[in-house]
Design an enzyme around this catalytic site. Sequence first.
Site, PDB file in Angstrom:
ATOM      1  N   LYS A 247      -7.873   7.600  -4.639  1.00  0.00           N
ATOM      2  CA  LYS A 247      -6.855   8.346  -3.902  1.00  0.00           C
ATOM      3  C   LYS A 247      -7.042   9.841  -4.178  1.00  0.00           C
ATOM      4  CE  LYS A 247      -1.919   8.362  -2.844  1.00  0.00           C
ATOM      5  NZ  LYS A 247      -0.595   7.730  -3.090  1.00  0.00           N
ATOM      6  N   GLU A 335      11.467  -5.183  -2.691  1.00  0.00           N
ATOM      7  CA  GLU A 335      12.908  -4.930  -2.623  1.00  0.00           C
ATOM      8  C   GLU A 335      13.733  -6.200  -2.762  1.00  0.00           C
ATOM      9  OE1 GLU A 335      10.776  -1.568  -0.646  1.00  0.00           O
ATOM     10  OE2 GLU A 335      10.676  -3.763  -0.456  1.00  0.00           O
ATOM     11  N   ARG A 363      15.134  -4.053   3.859  1.00  0.00           N
ATOM     12  CA  ARG A 363      14.156  -5.118   3.613  1.00  0.00           C
ATOM     13  C   ARG A 363      14.731  -6.233   2.740  1.00  0.00           C
ATOM     14  NH1 ARG A 363       8.645  -3.361   3.894  1.00  0.00           N
ATOM     15  NH2 ARG A 363       8.170  -4.192   1.831  1.00  0.00           N
TER      16      ARG A 363
END
Length: 588
Positions: A247, A335, A363
């Site tokens: 990244k 979640e 969610r």
Amino acid sequence: MVEYLLQHIEFPSDLRKLKVNQLPQLAQELRDFIIDIVSVKEGHLGASLGVVELTIALHYVFNTPNDLLVWDVGHQAYGHKILTGRKSVFHTNRQWNGISGFPKRSESDYDTFGVGHSSTSISAALGMAIASQLKEEDKHHIAVIGDASIASGMAFEGLNHAGVTDANLLVILNDNAIGIDPSVGALKNYLTAVKEGKNPKVNNMIKSLNFDYSGPIDGHDLFALISELERLKKVKGPKFLHVITTKGKGLQKAEEDQVKYHAPGKFDKITGEIHLKEESHLPPKFQDVFGLTLVELAEQNEKIIGITPAMPTGSSLKFMMDTFPERAFDVGIAEQHAVTLSAGMATQGMVVFCNIYSTFLQRAYDQVIHDVALQNLPVIFCLDRAGLVGEDGATHHGVFDLAYLRCIPNMIIFSPRNEIELRNILYTAQLGLNHPISIRYPRGRGEIVDWQQPLQKIEIGKATLLKKGSKVAILSNGFIGRNVTLSFAEIDNAELFSHYDFPFIKPLDEEMLHQIFSNYESLITIEDGTIIGGFGSSIAEFKSKYNYKNDVQILGIPDQFIEQGTIEELQPYCEINVKSLVSILSTY
């Protein structure tokens, strides 16, 4: 003199005209282009830099958009956008009337599925693949998913189903060991072992789900990527390619500090140095008020637990994780698990602060109802990024929570007007409420520099008169009430208006409401949530229940998905900014 390649590429059809040995140069140009724009315009940087080679390889090998490419979340899709017809408008990325920061079906045929939340790519691509089978179409279907997103339950549901089909599906795991914060959990440890060659049964997990597994391969080696993708085009059924990337690749500071450079704001495109803002004299961010106050409370109450699904830095739960690591948990992008884990702890007498961005609590809606509210467990939900959030746009605005929580029995809902109220409701909640509570607060800064005042208990369900007037009552919920206060200084008839702060949407202060309806001809409600089903709706329901005849004007988010832009642009569009209020109040 070296000829620039990117200037000649508008669509993948142009890309495919290049020779393979030209692609590394194109990768460097694409990386530079992203850095040039994002350094000035801001946005998600590290994720897109990390998949430059993969993006080029995918569009080079596959016949997009006929072959369907789905990006998970979409933080990493900037290179994809630039190569698919949006290079000339990329400078408008995440801006009002500009292009979205995430893939969006209405924006381009190459954006095959709209995203913004994680772990949807495998299910979506599988759905496309099965549809292609039924229509007898010869297409490839590719889902690119990160190591943080693949640990989410929905991703496993998609893998589980795909493994018993013969769908032409390729799942590419973009493994860089980080989402927004570092990836966590047993799966992350497994993938690390795979990369380091420490697991002699490295392929068992994916192969056991009936996928053709290959990798791990270097995601920055264009030639290896293209060779493997060409091979996989000929393989039938579900396939899984494990790709290792870095990244922030290509910008040293972004590689060294991958959390900060996920979305660094403005920075120097040469050195990577972030342009720091002078913040010492500014009011605090609401997230920091939460995080620092929680540490303060946890020092006094050993039963306090902090939980977040993959957002320790963004929620500022990181403060508690650093101070009380055994009592603060990052559970990854999960979640549903976060909510039910909180519920389980609450059954054992723990005082659980479950911090989830408003848009992401959607969610876990069933868990909020079934696992928490139905059992009346006193979980303390702290909903960061409530209301309009700005440039992330429609997928991230936290404007639905008031409506989707208000209908749940046992649920207390509170919106602090300022930082001190946020501190005090956190303090009050940990004393014990015998019900679940949702505390919603906005993204960004408050208004009080000297906010660390002595903690005080808040009386549940009480509203407050902030300003007394003679004719019209304005009822506000939360931080948006600041706009009401500011508008009074700009009108000539301010004496006509009373201003009431209703921090509790549930339970409502009905005693105060009876007084208001009995003493004012007209009422105006304002909120940074949806007009349908929110705070204003609750006042209209009260009016109907008790047969009051007063006029009630409801201000809030209209019945549409609000696109990206700054808060200063979005509030006027929704007519909840100071200027809009001045215009409305001046008519009385």
